[in-house]
Structure formats: structure tokens, C-alpha cells
Design an enzyme around this catalytic site. Structure first.
Site, short mmCIF file in Angstrom:
data_model
loop_
_atom_site.label_atom_id
_atom_site.label_comp_id
_atom_site.label_asym_id
_atom_site.label_seq_id
_atom_site.Cartn_x
_atom_site.Cartn_y
_atom_site.Cartn_z
N ASP A 1 82.42 -19.26 54.61
CA ASP A 1 81.39 -18.34 54.19
C ASP A 1 82.03 -16.96 53.99
OD1 ASP A 1 78.70 -17.29 53.88
OD2 ASP A 1 78.04 -18.93 55.18
N ASP B 1 78.23 -15.03 50.17
CA ASP B 1 77.01 -14.39 50.64
C ASP B 1 76.58 -13.27 49.67
OD1 ASP B 1 75.28 -14.29 53.08
OD2 ASP B 1 75.96 -12.22 53.17
N GLU C 1 75.25 -16.90 46.50
CA GLU C 1 73.85 -16.77 46.87
C GLU C 1 73.20 -15.74 45.95
OE1 GLU C 1 71.61 -15.97 51.12
OE2 GLU C 1 73.22 -14.69 50.40
N HIS D 1 70.42 -22.09 56.72
CA HIS D 1 70.26 -21.40 58.00
C HIS D 1 69.29 -20.22 57.92
CE1 HIS D 1 72.88 -18.94 55.69
NE2 HIS D 1 72.82 -17.98 56.59
N ASP D 2 68.73 -19.96 56.75
CA ASP D 2 67.82 -18.82 56.58
C ASP D 2 66.37 -19.26 56.42
OD1 ASP D 2 69.85 -16.90 56.67
OD2 ASP D 2 70.15 -16.91 54.50
O1 TEU Z 1 71.21 -13.86 53.18
C1 TEU Z 1 70.77 -13.01 52.18
C2 TEU Z 1 69.38 -13.19 51.68
O2 TEU Z 1 69.14 -12.74 50.58
C3 TEU Z 1 68.27 -13.86 52.37
O3 TEU Z 1 68.17 -15.17 51.97
C4 TEU Z 1 68.23 -13.63 53.85
O4 TEU Z 1 68.01 -14.83 54.49
C5 TEU Z 1 67.13 -12.73 54.34
O5 TEU Z 1 66.19 -13.53 54.98
C6 TEU Z 1 66.41 -11.86 53.39
O6 TEU Z 1 65.21 -11.42 53.98
C7 TEU Z 1 72.55 -13.83 53.59
C8 TEU Z 1 72.74 -14.75 54.77
O7 TEU Z 1 72.48 -16.06 54.35
C9 TEU Z 1 71.88 -14.31 55.90
O8 TEU Z 1 71.95 -15.17 56.99
C10 TEU Z 1 72.32 -12.91 56.28
O9 TEU Z 1 71.45 -12.40 57.24
C11 TEU Z 1 72.35 -11.98 55.09
O10 TEU Z 1 72.98 -12.55 53.96
C12 TEU Z 1 73.14 -10.74 55.41
O11 TEU Z 1 74.51 -11.06 55.46
#
Ligand code: TEU
Length: 623
Positions: free
Chosen positions: A109, A216, A274, A351-352
Site C-alpha cells: 500500500d 492510496d 484509489e 478496510h474502509d
Molecule cells: O482512503 C481514502 C478515502 O477516500 C476514503 O475511502 C476513506 O475511507 C474515508 O472514509 C473518507 O471519508 C484512504 C485509505 O483507504 C483510508 O483507510 C485512509 O484513512 C485514508 O486514505 C487516508 O490515508
């Protein structure tokens, strides 16, 4: 855009990552090998054979780098060291070897929109206004309101509630952070900073043998440089959503192209970025067009955001959605690459987000839980694009129990939203936020993996305090139980993933056509092999089809996304079967094997398919 996908995209000549099955491992919660309650890399290595047997081709490991863990490792303080509870750089080398020995690959990542405040670069940057690294981060002077009060440079709201700016006493300026204050944004406008990122992060790990990166927040590197206020859309807040100020900014394609050419392409590294807040195919294609040489593929989030009240403030105010809406989104992102040289991804967990079986399926009874998890599996494995699974999806892991209180939620985003609601003092808002968190919180996917029915679910030793609580249901839902059971969700995934490979021309590469767009229970679509792919495939040695079929090779996927019995479609007419032509059941969630002898599995002479049981899924083919 030229038509490379079809011209060069002959079956068997596609890049390896298109038909690969990726599996995301969340290191804190996969397997603890040393009894400290946190998962680790040696623990993951001990389970590589489990992943190999499942049919995984590529492991995507969420961040394992040194970090104060303000956001579970998405705040990196040193890109070249490993967070001690996870292991060491040598452990990563051993993991690369363990994957490669089995013909698997490993991607890491890459978190380079921001670092941790503890990163050496930020420490230097904040040390003085004339430090050479001052402009590696984004610093701005304060503004003052009519009363002379100091206010941030803009009115932007960050992802984790609160402003995107934090005041630094020492140098008397604000720094920008789209996420937590502990995650300052890097300034990609600085060429020296970009070079350091390429060298320090990508080249370092690619030299050690990793195969690529999940990247990311990839579309946030180029910010709009005006730094002006966003329009006021939330009059009750001092901080306004402003994603248009930092998503897909003016230099984003230049930066990504440069990153690929300088740091990724020389190593043949695969990249999956992403891509949030980019809802139009015309915006997404430039990122994933092969000719553009930017990213191999991206995650587009429209589907996985279903049920959220929007981004920013209302995110956790749950909004029910219809199947019709879901199907329209899926169809849009399945078809947007057709006739182009772009590529797409398939996923329903990460994971989000909350667990798929609890959000898109039905976990209210054991029967519906099992049936819907399998139907979600069949849905995923029949879709076009590179497939991404999330740990525990293959055993139908569910959301945390509804009886668990806010104390069991550990995620910085969950806590920030809950605190914001609590600060409002409005019981209704608190209850609404809690209800949203119960469905959507990022915590649900982050609890320990359920390996077996021993205390702590085999994630770690008995008596160890795990960093997040183990799900109450681990005795019923665990991998060991499902390995032994041919009817389990896990056994179904194994078969389904193999089937996806056997018929990759249809499932991985086929075209997608939605059927019954308005039906609120049935999710049905046709997958078809484009004729030119079919022709080239027949010239390849060892093809699985003996002769050129008389008509297009087609599959119809019929999924009952409801908990009541439903009529099946007229399968034969969808597949264009005339009198003696047969429509065959290729796979069904209620059948153990691919079969040709179960009643109703071969449809001839106008025969109709039996009705679908609650959450049943089937695939019929015309060959
Ligand atoms: O996530 C970025 C993102 O845009 C979202 O999907 C995030 O889950 C957030 O809920 C927006 O409200 C990435 C990672 O996947 C996330 O785990 C991190 O917290 C984030 O970046 C910051 O690095």
C-alpha cells in the site's frame, strides 16, 4: 481514444494482472504470531497456503510501515522501516519469497498523498520557514476575521470532520491535512519532493522484489493552487466540503504519468489507484487508458458508497437505496471500458467499509447469511475486471454485533464523527450517527480474522487482549469449520474462483449487459465473449473449446437479491436458444458441483428454469 483493448487484447496476451484474483490483508487483524494482540507479517506468512488454496494470485498488504498509527498506518513516519509489532524489513523479504515460491505476487500500500507528522521530512519542514523542505508540505499564513480572530486559510472540511488546517505555533503558519491533523499533505508541486517520494518509497520496495502497489488517494496529489473558500453548503458548520479543490487537480495526470514512467514502469510494477470523487467515466478513462500510461486500474467508489448519506458531514446518516440504483451503478462501471483500452476492477469490500454480507446481503438468519454470501460471491466472480477480495469475505464475516457500543469502535473516522454528533448535544443526531456506524463504519472490516473456534478465534493465543474485540459469532463463522464443509461459503468461493479462471473469456473479459433493470429483487445480466476475442482464442493452442460455436458464447447470471422466492427469467430466450438448443446450468449457489444431471439444469425444448430460492444465484450458458 484508440481501440487497443480489442486490437491487442487477444485472449492469452493480456497482462497478468487482468485475470488475477487479488486479496487484501489488513495486517493488524489477519494473524498474530507472537501473542501481542496485533497481527503481523510472520502470521501472514503462516497463512499463505490458505490463500493459495483459496485461489488468490496477489496479496495486497495494507500499510505495514513505521507509523504512530493515528490512522492505522495510513500515516507513515518512515517508508523504509516496518512498524515493530508487524515485523521487520526481513519479514517483508520472506513474505515476497513465500508468495513468489507459490507463483503468487505481493503488492504494498503506497501512501504518498501525506505522511505522518512524525516523518523526518515533516519535522524538517516545520522546523523553520527557510528550511529546504519547507515547501515539501503545504503551508499558508493565517487569515483574520472581522473580530481579529485568527482563522484558517480556507473554510475546508477534512475527511475526518474538523478543518483541513492545523496551526503551527513554532513557525506561525497553518499546514494542510485532508485527513487527520497527524497526516500532513505532501506538496507534489515540489519536484524535489516528488523525486524523494519515488526514490524513498516505490523504488526502495520494488528493488526488494515487490510486484506493485495499491495507491492510496491517488487523485489528490494535485491540488488547485488558488486556496480559496468553498461555497457554503452546510450553513451550520464553519467547515465546508471542498473535494473539488483537491481531487483531480490541474496537474494530476502529469504527476501520475511521471510517477509511472520514473518509478513504476522500469520495474513492470502493477498499479491500482484509489479514485474517490470521480463519478464520470469520462474523468476515469484518462487514468486507466493503456495508451495514457498512468495507472493500470482504479477503484471507483460509487457502489461501495451506497447507503452513506454522502461524503463529509452526512456520511453516517444512513440512506436506504434500491436494487435498481445499485444495478445502474454496477452496469455503468462494468461497461465504461467497452471499446476502449482501459481496464476496471471488481470489489465489494475493503478496510474502509462495512461487510458486504451485512450491507448488500442478509445476515439476519444463518440460512440467509450463507445463501446471500454465496450469491454475492457469484456476483463478484462473474463480473468483468480484476477481482479484489477482502480478508474474511470468503467466509462471510459479518459486521460487528449491533449490541456493541461506541467503545468497540477504534477507527479515527468513526470516533471523529461520533464526537461531532455528541458535541451537537442532539440525541437524534447521536442515535442517527450510531445507526450509520453500525452499518457502514470502517471498523467492521477491521476486527480479528476468525480462524477457528478456540478462544480469540485462533487469531491469537487464548487470554491475549486483541487490539479490537473478536466477533461474538466466531464459533459459528470461522475458516476451519468452512474448510471441512463442502457446502460452506469458503468452499463455494474456491470453486467459483476456479470457474472464473476456466471461463475467463466470459467472466473476466466478457462484455456486460444488464437485464431487468427495474426489477427490485432480481439482479440479472448477460456476459458475452466479444467475437474477435473468440476468434483469436480458437487459434491459441490448448483452448478449452473444441470447435467454433455456431453463435456467440454467452452466460446469463441470475441472482435473487431478496429473501423471498422469485421466478427465474426466461433463460432460453435470453441466450437465444431455438428448439433443440440447450441452456445449461454452469454453476448455482445451491449446487455443489458444476453439473449436467440435476433436474432443471439442462433446459431444452422450451423448458423453463425452476424458481429461485431466497438469495439463490445461478449462471446458465449457451454452450
Ligand atoms: O482512503 C481514502 C478515502 O477516500 C476514503 O475511502 C476513506 O475511507 C474515508 O472514509 C473518507 O471519508 C484512504 C485509505 O483507504 C483510508 O483507510 C485512509 O484513512 C485514508 O486514505 C487516508 O490515508
Amino acid at each position: 481514444m484508440n481501440n487497443l483493448h480489442h486490437e491487442n487484447g487477444q485472449f492469452g496476451k493480456e497482462p497478468w494482472w487482468k485475470d488475477a484474483t487479488f486479496y487484501q490483508v489488513y495486517p493488524a487483524s489477519f494473524k498474530d504470531s507472537n501473542g501481542d494482540g496485533w497481527g503481523d507479517i510472520p502470521g501472514l506468512i503462516s497463512k499463505i497456503d490458505y490463500l493459495h488454496e483459496l485461489g488468490v494470485d496477489v496479496v495486497w498488504l495494507s500499510p505495514v510501515f513505521e507509523s504512530p498509527q493515528a490512522d492505522m498506518g495510513y500515516d507513515v513516519s518512515n517508508y523504509q522501516e516496518i512498524y515493530a509489532p508487524y515485523g521487520t524489513v526481513n519479514d517483508v523479504d520472506a513474505l515476497v519469497e513465500a508468495c513468489h515460491n507459490r507463483g503468487m505476487k505481493l503488492i504494498l500500500d503506497l501512501v504518498v498523498n501525506h505522511t505522518s507528522i512524525e516523518h523526518g521530512w515533516f519535522k524538517e519542514s516545520r522546523s523553520s520557514k527557510d528550511n529546504p523542505k519547507r515547501d515539501w508540505y503545504i503551508w499558508k499564513p493565517a487569515r483574520y476575521d472581522a473580530q481579529g480572530q485568527r482563522i484558517p486559510p480556507t473554510n475546508w472540511r477534512g475527511y475526518f470532520a474538523g478543518p483541513t488546517w492545523t496551526w503551527d505555533e513554532h513557525t506561525q503558519e497553518y499546514y494542510l491535512h485532508l485527513y487527520a491533523p497527524e497526516q500532513p499533505d505532501l506538496n507534489w508541486e515540489s519536484e524535489a519532493c516528488r523525486e524523494a517520494i519515488y526514490d524513498n518509497t516505490m523504488r526502495f520496495w520494488l528493488e526488494r522484489g515487490v510486484d506493485g502497489f495499491r495507491i492510496d488517494t491517488v487523485n489528490k496529489y494535485s491540488k488547485r493552487t488558488e486556496y480559496v473558500d468553498a461555497p457554503i453548503t452546510d450553513p451550520n458548520s464553519a467547515h465546508q466540503p471542498a473535494p473539488e479543490m483537491w481531487c483531480n487537480g490541474p496537474r494530476i495526470h502529469e504527476f501520475i504519468h511521471e510517477m509511472r514512467n520514473k518509478a513504476l514502469a522500469p520495474y513492470g510494477a502493477v498499479s491500482v489507484g484509489e479514485l474517490s470523487n470521480t463519478p464520470h467515466p469520462s474523468q476515469v478513462l484518462p487514468y486507466v487508458s493503456a495508451a495514457a500510461q498512468e495507472l493500470d486500474m482504479v477503484f471507483e467508489f460509487s457502489m461501495i458508497r451506497l447507503g452513506t448519506g454522502g461524503m463529509f458531514g452526512p456520511k453516517y446518516a444512513y440512506v436506504p437505496y434500491t436494487l435498481q440504483t445499485m444495478k445502474a451503478i454496477v452496469a455503468k462501471w462494468q461497461t465504461f471500458i467497452e471499446g476502449t483500452d482501459g481496464w476496471t476492477t471488481v470489489f465489494c469490500e475493503n478496510h474502509d467499509n462495512g461487510r458486504a454480507v451485512s450491507r448488500f446481503g442478509d445476515d439476519s438468519t444463518p440460512e440467509l447469511w450463507r445463501a446471500s454470501a454465496k450469491t454475492l460471491a457469484l456476483w463478484q466472480i462473474t463480473m468483468t475486471g480484476s477481482l479484489f477480495l477482502y480478508q474474511g469475505q470468503e467466509i462471510g464475516m459479518k459486521n460487528m454485533p449491533a449490541t456493541w457500543g461506541i467503545d468497540e469502535y477504534k477507527d479515527v473516522e468513526s470516533i471523529s464523527f461520533y464526537n461531532e454528533a455528541a458535541a451537537s448535544g442532539e440525541p437524534k443526531k447521536i442515535a442517527q450517527t450510531m445507526e450509520g456506524l453500525r452499518i457502514l463504519a470502517r471498523d467492521h472490516s477491521r476486527i480479528p480474522f476468525q480462524w477457528d473456534d478456540s478462544p480469540n478465534a485462533g487469531f491469537t493465543d487464548e487470554g491475549v487482549k486483541t487490539w479490537m474485540r473478536v466477533h461474538d459469532a466466531y464459533k459459528d463463522i470461522n475458516a476451519t469449520k468452512q474448510v471441512k464443509d463442502p457446502n460452506s461459503i469458503l468452499s463455494f468461493y474456491k470453486r467459483a474462483l476456479r470457474l472464473r479462471k476456466t471461463y475467463k473469456d466470459l467472466f473476466v473479459f466478457g462484455s456486460f449487459r444488464l437485464l431487468e433493470a427495474e426489477d427490485e429483487a432480481i439482479f440479472a445480466y448477460v456476459k458475452e465473449v466479444p467475437r474477435e476475442v473468440l476468434d483469436s482464442q480458437l487459434q491459441t493452442n490448448g483452448n478449452i473449446y473444441q470447435k467454433r460455436p455456431p453463435k456467440k458464447r454467452m452466460a446469463v447470471v441470475i441472482l435473487n437479491f431478496s429473501s423471498s422466492k422469485r421466478d427465474c427469467l426466461d433463460v432460453r430466450s435470453v441466450l437465444g436458444c431455438g428448439g433443440e438448443d440447450e441452456a445449461k446450468l454452469l454453476v448455482g449457489t445451491r449446487y455443489n458441483e458444476i453439473h449436467g444431471n440435476v433436474e432443471g439444469s439442462i433446459l431444452r425444448n422450451g423448458a423453463v428454469a425452476p424458481s429461485l430460492e431466497p438469495w439463490e444465484g445461478r449462471v446458465y450458458v449457451n454452450f
